[in-house]
Design a protein around this motif. Structure first.
Motif, PDB file in Angstrom:
ATOM      1  N   GLY A 144       0.813  -1.211   0.000  1.00 12.27           N
ATOM      2  CA  GLY A 144       0.000   0.000   0.000  1.00 12.27           C
ATOM      3  C   GLY A 144       0.844   1.257   0.000  1.00 12.27           C
ATOM      4  N   ALA A 145       1.916   1.253   0.812  1.00  8.15           N
ATOM      5  CA  ALA A 145       2.795   2.421   0.864  1.00  8.15           C
ATOM      6  C   ALA A 145       3.476   2.663  -0.488  1.00  8.15           C
ATOM      7  CB  ALA A 145       3.845   2.228   1.958  1.00  8.15           C
ATOM      8  N   VAL A 146       3.933   1.583  -1.131  1.00 11.14           N
ATOM      9  CA  VAL A 146       4.589   1.715  -2.440  1.00 11.14           C
ATOM     10  C   VAL A 146       3.591   2.191  -3.494  1.00 11.14           C
ATOM     11  CG1 VAL A 146       5.695   0.410  -4.302  1.00 11.14           C
ATOM     12  CG2 VAL A 146       6.384   0.028  -1.933  1.00 11.14           C
ATOM     13  N   ALA A 147       2.359   1.667  -3.448  1.00 11.20           N
ATOM     14  CA  ALA A 147       1.344   2.082  -4.418  1.00 11.20           C
ATOM     15  C   ALA A 147       1.068   3.575  -4.325  1.00 11.20           C
ATOM     16  CB  ALA A 147       0.059   1.288  -4.201  1.00 11.20           C
ATOM     17  N   ARG A 148       0.991   4.102  -3.099  1.00 13.85           N
ATOM     18  CA  ARG A 148       0.761   5.534  -2.943  1.00 13.85           C
ATOM     19  C   ARG A 148       1.993   6.336  -3.325  1.00 13.85           C
ATOM     20  NH1 ARG A 148      -1.965   3.220   1.418  1.00 13.85           N
ATOM     21  NH2 ARG A 148      -0.194   3.455   2.810  1.00 13.85           N
ATOM     22  N   LEU A 149       3.158   5.777  -3.066  1.00 15.26           N
ATOM     23  CA  LEU A 149       4.399   6.487  -3.375  1.00 15.26           C
ATOM     24  C   LEU A 149       4.584   6.678  -4.874  1.00 15.26           C
ATOM     25  CD1 LEU A 149       7.088   7.671  -2.307  1.00 15.26           C
ATOM     26  CD2 LEU A 149       8.060   5.375  -2.514  1.00 15.26           C
ATOM     27  N   VAL A 150       4.287   5.648  -5.663  1.00 12.26           N
ATOM     28  CA  VAL A 150       4.493   5.726  -7.114  1.00 12.26           C
ATOM     29  C   VAL A 150       3.215   6.105  -7.842  1.00 12.26           C
ATOM     30  CG1 VAL A 150       6.337   4.022  -7.000  1.00 12.26           C
ATOM     31  CG2 VAL A 150       4.010   3.260  -7.505  1.00 12.26           C
ATOM     32  N   GLY A 151       2.140   6.363  -7.104  1.00  5.86           N
ATOM     33  CA  GLY A 151       0.887   6.751  -7.732  1.00  5.86           C
ATOM     34  C   GLY A 151       0.262   5.642  -8.545  1.00  5.86           C
ATOM     35  N   ALA A 152       0.302   4.414  -8.027  1.00 10.78           N
ATOM     36  CA  ALA A 152      -0.199   3.254  -8.773  1.00 10.78           C
ATOM     37  C   ALA A 152      -1.357   2.579  -8.054  1.00 10.78           C
ATOM     38  CB  ALA A 152       0.939   2.259  -9.003  1.00 10.78           C
ATOM     39  N   VAL A 153      -2.164   3.345  -7.329  1.00 10.00           N
ATOM     40  CA  VAL A 153      -3.344   2.785  -6.684  1.00 10.00           C
ATOM     41  C   VAL A 153      -4.385   2.486  -7.762  1.00 10.00           C
ATOM     42  CG1 VAL A 153      -5.168   3.186  -4.996  1.00 10.00           C
ATOM     43  CG2 VAL A 153      -2.872   4.085  -4.589  1.00 10.00           C
ATOM     44  N   SER A 154      -4.890   1.266  -7.809  1.00 16.62           N
ATOM     45  CA  SER A 154      -5.819   0.865  -8.873  1.00 16.62           C
ATOM     46  C   SER A 154      -6.821  -0.142  -8.337  1.00 16.62           C
ATOM     47  CB  SER A 154      -5.050   0.253 -10.043  1.00 16.62           C
ATOM     48  OG  SER A 154      -4.441  -0.975  -9.657  1.00 16.62           O
ATOM     49  N   PRO A 155      -7.979  -0.292  -9.017  1.00 12.58           N
ATOM     50  CA  PRO A 155      -8.943  -1.332  -8.611  1.00 12.58           C
ATOM     51  C   PRO A 155      -8.347  -2.727  -8.664  1.00 12.58           C
ATOM     52  CG  PRO A 155      -9.972   0.249 -10.093  1.00 12.58           C
ATOM     53  CD  PRO A 155      -8.510   0.569 -10.077  1.00 12.58           C
ATOM     54  N   PHE A 156      -7.495  -2.988  -9.663  1.00 13.87           N
ATOM     55  CA  PHE A 156      -6.842  -4.298  -9.737  1.00 13.87           C
ATOM     56  C   PHE A 156      -5.994  -4.543  -8.495  1.00 13.87           C
ATOM     57  CE2 PHE A 156      -2.909  -6.626 -10.580  1.00 13.87           C
ATOM     58  CZ  PHE A 156      -3.403  -7.855 -10.985  1.00 13.87           C
ATOM     59  N   GLY A 157      -5.208  -3.534  -8.104  1.00  7.42           N
ATOM     60  CA  GLY A 157      -4.352  -3.675  -6.926  1.00  7.42           C
ATOM     61  C   GLY A 157      -5.161  -3.933  -5.672  1.00  7.42           C
ATOM     62  N   LEU A 158      -6.319  -3.268  -5.563  1.00  7.94           N
ATOM     63  CA  LEU A 158      -7.174  -3.458  -4.391  1.00  7.94           C
ATOM     64  C   LEU A 158      -7.687  -4.895  -4.315  1.00  7.94           C
ATOM     65  CD1 LEU A 158      -8.783  -2.261  -1.991  1.00  7.94           C
ATOM     66  CD2 LEU A 158     -10.589  -1.695  -3.635  1.00  7.94           C
ATOM     67  N   GLN A 159      -8.165  -5.425  -5.440  1.00  2.68           N
ATOM     68  CA  GLN A 159      -8.698  -6.778  -5.450  1.00  2.68           C
ATOM     69  C   GLN A 159      -7.592  -7.816  -5.243  1.00  2.68           C
ATOM     70  OE1 GLN A 159     -11.906  -7.191  -5.346  1.00  2.68           O
ATOM     71  NE2 GLN A 159     -12.259  -4.996  -5.687  1.00  2.68           N
ATOM     72  N   PHE A 160      -6.452  -7.601  -5.880  1.00  3.57           N
ATOM     73  CA  PHE A 160      -5.335  -8.533  -5.733  1.00  3.57           C
ATOM     74  C   PHE A 160      -4.852  -8.559  -4.293  1.00  3.57           C
ATOM     75  CE2 PHE A 160      -0.709  -9.552  -7.068  1.00  3.57           C
ATOM     76  CZ  PHE A 160      -0.939 -10.907  -6.914  1.00  3.57           C
ATOM     77  N   ASP A 161      -4.794  -7.390  -3.667  1.00  5.12           N
ATOM     78  CA  ASP A 161      -4.371  -7.308  -2.270  1.00  5.12           C
ATOM     79  C   ASP A 161      -5.335  -8.074  -1.364  1.00  5.12           C
ATOM     80  OD1 ASP A 161      -2.665  -5.984  -0.113  1.00  5.12           O
ATOM     81  OD2 ASP A 161      -4.656  -5.253   0.425  1.00  5.12           O
ATOM     82  N   SER A 162      -6.628  -7.977  -1.641  1.00  4.05           N
ATOM     83  CA  SER A 162      -7.612  -8.677  -0.818  1.00  4.05           C
ATOM     84  C   SER A 162      -7.487 -10.192  -0.970  1.00  4.05           C
ATOM     85  CB  SER A 162      -9.030  -8.236  -1.194  1.00  4.05           C
ATOM     86  OG  SER A 162      -9.248  -6.895  -0.795  1.00  4.05           O
ATOM     87  N   LEU A 163      -7.248 -10.656  -2.192  1.00  8.32           N
ATOM     88  CA  LEU A 163      -7.076 -12.092  -2.398  1.00  8.32           C
ATOM     89  C   LEU A 163      -5.829 -12.597  -1.677  1.00  8.32           C
ATOM     90  CD1 LEU A 163      -8.006 -12.336  -6.191  1.00  8.32           C
ATOM     91  CD2 LEU A 163      -9.353 -13.164  -4.241  1.00  8.32           C
ATOM     92  N   ALA A 164      -4.754 -11.815  -1.735  1.00 10.30           N
ATOM     93  CA  ALA A 164      -3.533 -12.198  -1.025  1.00 10.30           C
ATOM     94  C   ALA A 164      -3.767 -12.212   0.481  1.00 10.30           C
ATOM     95  CB  ALA A 164      -2.395 -11.240  -1.375  1.00 10.30           C
ATOM     96  N   ASP A 165      -4.514 -11.222   0.974  1.00 10.04           N
ATOM     97  CA  ASP A 165      -4.816 -11.168   2.405  1.00 10.04           C
ATOM     98  C   ASP A 165      -5.657 -12.362   2.850  1.00 10.04           C
ATOM     99  OD1 ASP A 165      -3.409  -8.841   2.494  1.00 10.04           O
ATOM    100  OD2 ASP A 165      -5.126  -7.523   2.851  1.00 10.04           O
ATOM    101  N   LEU A 166      -6.561 -12.814   1.986  1.00  8.08           N
ATOM    102  CA  LEU A 166      -7.378 -13.971   2.355  1.00  8.08           C
ATOM    103  C   LEU A 166      -6.516 -15.221   2.517  1.00  8.08           C
ATOM    104  CD1 LEU A 166     -10.177 -15.081   2.932  1.00  8.08           C
ATOM    105  CD2 LEU A 166     -10.449 -15.506   0.482  1.00  8.08           C
ATOM    106  N   VAL A 167      -5.465 -15.324   1.695  1.00 10.13           N
ATOM    107  CA  VAL A 167      -4.544 -16.453   1.831  1.00 10.13           C
ATOM    108  C   VAL A 167      -3.698 -16.306   3.092  1.00 10.13           C
ATOM    109  CG1 VAL A 167      -2.558 -17.631   0.811  1.00 10.13           C
ATOM    110  CG2 VAL A 167      -4.451 -16.901  -0.651  1.00 10.13           C
ATOM    111  N   SER A 168      -3.080 -15.119   3.263  1.00 15.06           N
ATOM    112  CA  SER A 168      -2.093 -14.924   4.331  1.00 15.06           C
ATOM    113  C   SER A 168      -2.716 -14.718   5.703  1.00 15.06           C
ATOM    114  CB  SER A 168      -1.197 -13.728   3.988  1.00 15.06           C
ATOM    115  OG  SER A 168      -0.490 -13.954   2.787  1.00 15.06           O
ATOM    116  N   PHE A 169      -3.871 -14.045   5.757  1.00 10.25           N
ATOM    117  CA  PHE A 169      -4.467 -13.707   7.052  1.00 10.25           C
ATOM    118  C   PHE A 169      -5.811 -14.397   7.277  1.00 10.25           C
ATOM    119  CE2 PHE A 169      -2.311  -9.694   5.521  1.00 10.25           C
ATOM    120  CZ  PHE A 169      -1.088 -10.046   6.059  1.00 10.25           C
TER     121      PHE A 169
END
Length: 265
Positions: free
Chosen positions: A69-94
């Motif tokens: 999340g910090a890198v996405a905001r730093l490089v200005g790459a916040v996107s709907p794809f990133g949000l969904q991908f992050d949630s899927l990864a979180d479901l696996v890891s957490f």
């Protein structure tokens, strides 16, 4: 000829800029992928009985989850794809990784009370999935970004991994029933309406004077090096209980000089 040369140069420059933009857009996803890889690795080693290693891998997932999340905001790459991908990864890891870690520790493949493990661990996965789905579908631009509604899944996973890291080696057989109790409270808090402080602004590139964050990180790192078991437990359970503890301690903040508050803000 000059016009053709100019067109070629502009085409090349445009291609380079486009390549850089694509590289920046994929950079946060690399951290998300590392988050998922650590969560998947934690599942594998948990079923080999390496519970502390599984805890360490889930802890790394938390670090990568904060970083993407910090890198996405730093490089200005916040996107709907990133949000969904992050949630899927979180479901696996957490979601899956802590639940399967707890089940592997509790049942050890032989316990007659496995049904209790199935119920408790499925409750954890279900609550984590509901928490992530609710977060994705109720994003309010006018909401206070300083708070989450419900315990964030990385914070909930931190409670489990801190508990398992501290006690997995000293509990045997039916004594491991305690680990199912550890699962229930964080799972229910994930789908609650209790507000938890978000530290997203502390790792934002817009943070002008992150002295408080740096001091906190220094203390945590020293604690993890010197007394890792105690440090993990203090950090995890402090955040779990923070909605109750912070209102009780807030009157003491008035005793702190304004100059110190400004330096730590």
């Amino acid at each position: 000829m000059p016009g053709r040369r100019t067109t070629t140069v502009e085409f090349v420059r445009g291609s380079v800029r486009g390549g850089r933009r694509r590289a920046r857009s994929w950079l946060p996803s690399m951290f998300t992928l590392a988050n998922m890889m650590c969560g998947f690795g934690a599942i594998l080693v948990a079923f080999r009985g390496e519970y502390r290693l599984a805890c360490a891998l889930i802890a790394l997932s938390v670090v990568f989850d904060i970083a993407d999340g910090a890198v996405a905001r730093l490089v200005g790459a916040v996107s709907p794809f990133g949000l969904q991908f992050d949630s899927l990864a979180d479901l696996v890891s957490f979601g899956l990784a802590p639940a399967l870690l707890v089940f592997a520790l509790f049942s050890d493949g032989r316990d007659e009370l496995d049904a209790l493990g199935w119920i408790a661990c499925f409750l954890w996965v279900a609550c984590a999935a509901i928490r992530l789905a609710r977060f994705n579908t109720t994003i309010d631009p006018t909401a206070d970004k300083r708070y989450f509604t419900g315990l964030p899944s990385p914070g909930a996973a931190g409670v489990v991994l801190a508990s398992v890291y501290a006690f997995a080696d000293v509990m045997q057989g039916r004594d491991r029933l305690w680990v199912l109790i550890v699962v229930l409270l964080p799972a229910l808090l994930m789908i609650s309406n209790v507000r938890y402080r978000s530290f997203r602004s502390l790792v934002s590139p817009k943070s002008g004077r992150p002295y408080g964050l740096l001091l906190t990180l220094l203390v945590v790192v020293i604690g993890l090096v010197v007394v890792p078991t105690v440090a993990c437990g203090v950090v995890a359970y402090s955040y779990l209980l923070s909605p109750l503890v912070i209102p009780l301690l807030s009157p003491l903040a008035r005793l702190v000089p304004n100059r110190v508050k400004e330096l730590l803000s």
